[in-house]
Design an enzyme around this catalytic site. Structure first.
Site, PDB file in Angstrom:
ATOM      1  N   LYS A 118     -10.108  12.466   0.718  1.00  0.00           N
ATOM      2  CA  LYS A 118      -8.981  12.022  -0.107  1.00  0.00           C
ATOM      3  C   LYS A 118      -9.434  11.688  -1.525  1.00  0.00           C
ATOM      4  O   LYS A 118      -8.682  11.860  -2.483  1.00  0.00           O
ATOM      5  CB  LYS A 118      -8.289  10.838   0.553  1.00  0.00           C
ATOM      6  CG  LYS A 118      -7.488  11.226   1.785  1.00  0.00           C
ATOM      7  CD  LYS A 118      -6.744  10.039   2.355  1.00  0.00           C
ATOM      8  CE  LYS A 118      -5.772  10.466   3.442  1.00  0.00           C
ATOM      9  NZ  LYS A 118      -6.406  11.146   4.558  1.00  0.00           N
ATOM     10  N   LYS A 203      -3.016   1.587  -5.431  1.00  0.00           N
ATOM     11  CA  LYS A 203      -1.903   0.662  -5.582  1.00  0.00           C
ATOM     12  C   LYS A 203      -0.878   0.950  -4.498  1.00  0.00           C
ATOM     13  O   LYS A 203      -0.628   2.098  -4.148  1.00  0.00           O
ATOM     14  CB  LYS A 203      -1.231   0.827  -6.951  1.00  0.00           C
ATOM     15  CG  LYS A 203      -2.007   0.220  -8.102  1.00  0.00           C
ATOM     16  CD  LYS A 203      -1.982  -1.306  -8.070  1.00  0.00           C
ATOM     17  CE  LYS A 203      -0.622  -1.870  -8.423  1.00  0.00           C
ATOM     18  NZ  LYS A 203      -0.643  -3.366  -8.418  1.00  0.00           N
ATOM     19  N   GLU A 277       1.439  16.736   0.000  1.00  0.00           N
ATOM     20  CA  GLU A 277       2.206  15.546   0.336  1.00  0.00           C
ATOM     21  C   GLU A 277       2.249  14.577  -0.841  1.00  0.00           C
ATOM     22  O   GLU A 277       1.237  14.350  -1.509  1.00  0.00           O
ATOM     23  CB  GLU A 277       1.614  14.864   1.572  1.00  0.00           C
ATOM     24  CG  GLU A 277       1.564  15.791   2.781  1.00  0.00           C
ATOM     25  CD  GLU A 277       1.581  15.049   4.100  1.00  0.00           C
ATOM     26  OE1 GLU A 277       1.666  13.806   4.096  1.00  0.00           O
ATOM     27  OE2 GLU A 277       1.533  15.728   5.138  1.00  0.00           O
ATOM     28  N   ARG A 294      -3.158  23.156   6.847  1.00  0.00           N
ATOM     29  CA  ARG A 294      -2.802  23.759   8.138  1.00  0.00           C
ATOM     30  C   ARG A 294      -1.283  23.817   8.244  1.00  0.00           C
ATOM     31  O   ARG A 294      -0.558  23.406   7.352  1.00  0.00           O
ATOM     32  CB  ARG A 294      -3.344  22.899   9.283  1.00  0.00           C
ATOM     33  CG  ARG A 294      -2.898  21.445   9.131  1.00  0.00           C
ATOM     34  CD  ARG A 294      -3.150  20.609  10.353  1.00  0.00           C
ATOM     35  NE  ARG A 294      -2.978  19.179  10.114  1.00  0.00           N
ATOM     36  CZ  ARG A 294      -1.816  18.546  10.054  1.00  0.00           C
ATOM     37  NH1 ARG A 294      -0.686  19.224  10.186  1.00  0.00           N
ATOM     38  NH2 ARG A 294      -1.756  17.239   9.842  1.00  0.00           N
ATOM     39  N   ARG A 340      11.228  14.499  16.805  1.00  0.00           N
ATOM     40  CA  ARG A 340      10.079  14.649  17.702  1.00  0.00           C
ATOM     41  C   ARG A 340      10.331  13.842  18.973  1.00  0.00           C
ATOM     42  O   ARG A 340      10.538  12.625  18.908  1.00  0.00           O
ATOM     43  CB  ARG A 340       8.795  14.160  17.041  1.00  0.00           C
ATOM     44  CG  ARG A 340       8.463  14.838  15.734  1.00  0.00           C
ATOM     45  CD  ARG A 340       7.071  14.438  15.275  1.00  0.00           C
ATOM     46  NE  ARG A 340       6.769  14.907  13.935  1.00  0.00           N
ATOM     47  CZ  ARG A 340       5.565  14.871  13.386  1.00  0.00           C
ATOM     48  NH1 ARG A 340       4.548  14.363  14.070  1.00  0.00           N
ATOM     49  NH2 ARG A 340       5.358  15.309  12.147  1.00  0.00           N
TER      50      ARG A 340
END
Length: 453
Positions: A118, A203, A277, A294, A340
């Site tokens: 990340k 933050k 994202e 993916r 889901r």
């Protein structure tokens, strides 16, 4: 056209069935690998060939790279589709496929490695001019250093594992005392789950929306987006309900977000299908969060509004085909919602393994991507998601009506499921208005009508 003669699917459950379905349409033979616990699973029966690769524990079967590669060699598979989870974002697996002369259906090991960190992903996006959440990207070498930097940034903050995913290795800290308390345990958790204890600070964005952009890139520099998905209905950072398009974004913000996603993937030289994202605050300012290299669990809603088979697209791009369409050729038609279905206790959220004694599925105006049928055994060894219910409408109201009907007609006996929670989400006024954030489900779960299950 047949892109590969035979594809091995290094996964299980509904995603294995999903890949098999597209391969059959393309005339591609399929190989399923399975654990002893999955010997009677639907995906094993539906594949052209199946190879048992070990006992129930994932680390001794689905996560064992040597066993997966050996199964591919044994059956003559020339390509491997990793699905999601398990080895799908493991750069060592992608690299091993390449070394063995097999095609990994996804991006290169270099890109998976880059986006798997990340911290590196944030740096890559900053380089591309994509907004990232304000924070500290350097190595947090000690709790004292973390406290010093946190005081500089200001609370509240998110303490995150650089190699983390799925909400694991994340902790919201409100003050210095809490940061000191959780720093050591978060480091150990990151080491335990990801083999990397590197942490960083961001933050905390209050009341955010979690919105992701589906992208597809070929090996010749062409990149397109397939619009966005709203994924803000989450419990402990795990998505429960998703929809496309987002009911929150203005068209102006949508266009900026989609453009930023394409800018990011072009900068890194991404290939194949992936997801960028973002978190979006109440003023519609957006920030890059992470990239998933993916297929996403929630990919069906994108397929429903675009008419594009994302598994087929993955296969085509892995076979070095050029993108068969330009951005202006991709149209957004209607609205789609996915729920889901989990085999879990609706009150405690503990998994509910067992045999499905009776299963009544909705039949009209619904797409069902399920791992099970009546008589199937839900194993305690894997993720408890047993299926996805997807509806589409000419607009959001119609998609909601179809989903409400589908959930009301769904009946499962023998195990517990979260269907009552899904119904509560779909029927809630805040959800119906499309103004929910990532805090929505936590707040909903405090209400008595849901906790009763």
């Amino acid at each position: 056209m047949s892109y590969f003669k035979k594809i091995l699917i290094a996964n299980r459950g509904e995603i294995a069935r999903r890949v098999i379905r597209t391969c059959k349409q393309l005339g591609i033979a399929t190989v399923a690998v399975y654990s002893e616990a999955d010997a009677e699973a639907l995906f094993v029966d539906e594949a052209d060939e199946a190879v048992c690769i070990g006992p129930a524990q994932a680390k001794k079967s689905y996560l064992d790279i040597d066993k997966v590669i050996e199964a591919a060699k044994q059956t003559g598979a020339t390509a491997i589709h990793p699905g999601y989870g398990f080895l799908s974002e493991n750069p060592n697996f992608a690299r091993r496929c390449e070394q063995e002369g097999m095609t990994f259906i996804g991006p290169s090991a270099r890109i998976i490695e880059l986006m798997g960190s990340k911290i590196e992903a944030r740096r890559q996006m900053q380089k591309a001019g994509v907004p990232v959440v304000p924070g500290w990207d350097g190595q947090l070498e000690s709790v004292e250093m973390a406290v010093e930097i946190a005081n500089r940034l200001g609370y509240p903050l998110m303490l995150k594992a650089s190699a983390g995913g799925g909400g694991i290795g994340m902790h919201l800290v409100q003050d210095e005392e809490e940061l000191i308390k959780v720093f050591g345990s978060t480091t150990q958790r990151a080491h335990s789950f990801f083999g990397d204890g590197t942490l960083f600070l961001e933050k905390y964005i209050q009341n955010p929306h979690h919105i992701e952009v589906q992208v597809a890139c070929d090996a010749y520099g062409h990149a397109v987006h397939l619009f966005e998905r709203e994924c803000s209905v989450q419990r402990r950072n795990q998505k429960v309900v998703e929809e496309s398009p987002s009911p929150f974004l203005s068209q102006t913000t949508r266009e900026k977000l989609l453009a930023a996603a394409l800018k990011g993937v072009r900068e890194m030289g991404y290939t194949n299908v992936g997801t960028m994202e973002f978190i979006v605050d109440e003023t519609e300012q957006f920030y890059f969060l992470e990239m998933n290299t993916r297929l996403q669990v929630e990919h069906p809603v994108t397929e429903e509004i675009t008419g594009i088979d994302l598994v087929q697209l993955q296969i085509q791009l892995a076979a070095k085909e050029k993108l068969a369409f330009k951005q202006e050729d991709i149209e957004m038609k209607g609205h789609s919602i996915e729920c889901r279905l989990y085999a879990e206790d609706p009150r405690t959220f503990f998994p509910s393994p067992g045999t499905i004694q009776s299963l009544t599925l909705p039949e009209r105006e619904v797409r069902l991507d399920f791992a099970v049928k009546e008589g199937s055994v839900v194993s305690p060894y894997y993720d408890p998601m047993i299926g996805k219910i997807i509806t589409k409408g000419a607009d959001r109201d119609e998609a909601l009506r179809h989903m409400e009907q589908a959930l009301s007609s769904l009946q499962v006996e023998g195990i517990k499921t979260n269907v009552t929670l899904l119904e509560a989400v779909i029927q809630h006024d805040q959800f119906r208005k499309g103004v929910y954030t990532t805090r929505f489900l936590d707040e909903l779960l405090t209400q008595k009508e849901v906790s009763k299950g």
